[in-house]
Scaffold this motif. Structure first.
Motif: not given
Length: 307
Positions: A68-71, A161-168, A195-196, A298-300
């Motif tokens: 839920i947090h990531a989504g 890992q959070d940054q990479f998961g979001l970027w991917a 999730t994202v 760049l945003a991440i």
């Protein structure tokens, strides 16, 4: 050994758990370029089913609160990135004089969910088989590049890992390649990326309705029900721990299914794929993808966005 035997051996090895998702994809690509595919249509259908079943299986290894947090965070980021990508993609297609329907499918495939978005929107736009082949070929080729390259770039930039998961999730086209790349990077990257990405995939529904209204199409809009089942699996994993002995095998099957899916997707790429795509649609897809991937990176890195 004939192509049928090679194909089945490849599927068995991919399902054995002995190879990683990127390696399975690479093996599939080598197969696709080396021999004539004996089961191209069947392989495509199986890959679509396996991907959805695998995502549901991965849900049994997720915590609902993290989902839920990531989504919630990812929904806002995906809304912004999708709007930007569609606007830029359509401008590029018009400037490069690419067939409008092929350009639209490539753009939406890049902006939302790769082959799933293309498959959902093609009947609504009354796209031809050539339009489908061009757009799918472009997206699947870039998927293969992303799955192999993104983990290397993430490690080079020392992404968490959070940054990479979001970027991917924001920059790779298909769910299968997002999950494959994130799984290679680590378990938390897998949770965030899956999730994202699924939050991004939900945008297929409003875009399909908007396209149907604009084109006055009567084609039926498909809802991605597997996303709801993924959430139910996460609910079970979080709130029904007494059944935990069942969850790990299902989660493991999800990871194996993903590896087989990537092998099957790889076998669908061939020299004929590149001949059908042509130069200009591929350039459109590459430019749009590079811009989206670079801006999100760049945003991440600058902490403008994050989970």
């Amino acid at each position: 050994m004939d192509s049928k035997k090679i194909f089945f051996v490849g599927v068995i090895i991919a399902a054995s758990g002995l190879v990683s998702p990127p390696l399975a994809l690479l093996a599939g690509i080598v197969f696709g370029f080396s021999v004539a595919h004996p089961y191209r249509a069947e392989s495509h259908s199986l890959a679509k089913f396996l991907l959805q079943a695998s995502v549901i299986g991965l849900g049994f290894g997720m915590n609902l609160h993290e989902v839920i947090h990531a989504g919630r965070s990812g929904f806002v980021y995906t809304a912004i990135s999708i709007t930007f990508a569609i606007a830029l993609g359509l401008l590029l297609g018009k400037w490069m004089k690419i067939a409008p329907k092929a350009s639209f499918l490539i753009t939406c495939g890049t902006a939302i969910c790769g082959g799933s978005a293309i498959a959902a929107l093609a009947p609504i736009t009354d796209a031809s088989e050539e339009d489908m082949a061009v757009s799918l070929g472009t997206v699947f080729t870039l998927n293969a590049v992303a799955l192999l390259a993104f983990p290397l770039i993430g490690w080079w930039l020392h992404f968490t890992q959070d940054q990479f998961g979001l970027w991917a999730a924001l920059a790779i086209h298909d769910t299968s390649s997002v999950v494959g790349a994130a799984a290679k990077y680590g378990p938390q990257a897998l949770a965030v990326g899956t999730t994202v990405k699924l939050a991004r995939a939900l945008w297929i529904v409003p875009l399909s309705f908007a396209t149907a209204m604009f084109t006055k199409s009567k084609a039926k809009v498909q809802f991605p029900w597997f996303i709801l089942l993924f959430l139910l699996a996460a609910v079970a994993s979080t709130y029904l721990p007494s059944f935990s002995s069942m969850y790990m095998p299902l989660n493991h099957l999800g990871k194996i299914g993903l590896t087989v899916t990537l092998f099957l997707i790889g076998t669908g790429l061939s020299r004929e794929t590149f001949r059908q795509v042509g130069v200009r649609p591929m350039v459109q897809g590459v430019v749009l993808w590079v811009v989206v991937a670079t801006l999100s990176l760049l945003a991440i890195r600058s902490h403008l966005i994050g989970i």
